[in-house]
Design a protein around this motif. Sequence first.
Motif: not given
Length: 229
Positions: A94, A99, A127, A129-131, A134-135
């Motif tokens: 993360y 992004q 890949r 977004p994760s909150g 960026h995952e």
Amino acid sequence: MDKKYPEVILEIDQLKAIKKSIMEEVMALGKEDAIKPNFQQSHIRPGWLDLTCFDKATVEWLRNIQPKLKPWEGADLRIAEEAELPHLEILVGYLPESQDLSCEEIFKLVENHNEGLKTSSWRVLRRGPSGPMHEIVISDDRASVERLRAQNWRINYLFGQSNLRLKGSKATVERREAPQASTSGPERPKGEETEKVVKPPGNEEATKPTNKSGRRAVPQRHETGGPAE
């Protein structure tokens, strides 16, 4: 795989071209050829083609045709023994402020921030977004995984540190826990009184509720004369 693997990573189109070249060699076999090559399965791995041969005869046939395989101009391939096949691991990270960065830019930052981490064999599988973060899901070589393990899965990245951990392992980033609900029941407004009915042994009359004056509450009847429900 390429002879210079992992410095040279073959693309998916190149790996498909290798399969096509092998198929053409099978089609070129004549009736007089004793070999009947058979494969149990094939998988396109990150940077190399994984073939499972049905028997030793197929393995030898593949070794014999390998020098002739030229799926593209300048192709320089080799067959790796099972013991030297690369075993890739899947990592999840993360990352902040990533992004708008390309995969190449992310890997370049990882290398330039961290001594000894080489990303030439890393491949991004997913890949998004994760909150606020960026995952990124990466296939990684075993040497890099062992180095990350020695660093407690922490990497220097941009203006701080981030985690790159094996997929499925517990995250080290602490999460705020939601407030626990009270188990003592709802709070009663001030001034509200509750009455308890105490049942003395052998006194069934005491089970009837009483009003504040101490008198027994008598059920009222409806105007129709029926019993109260």
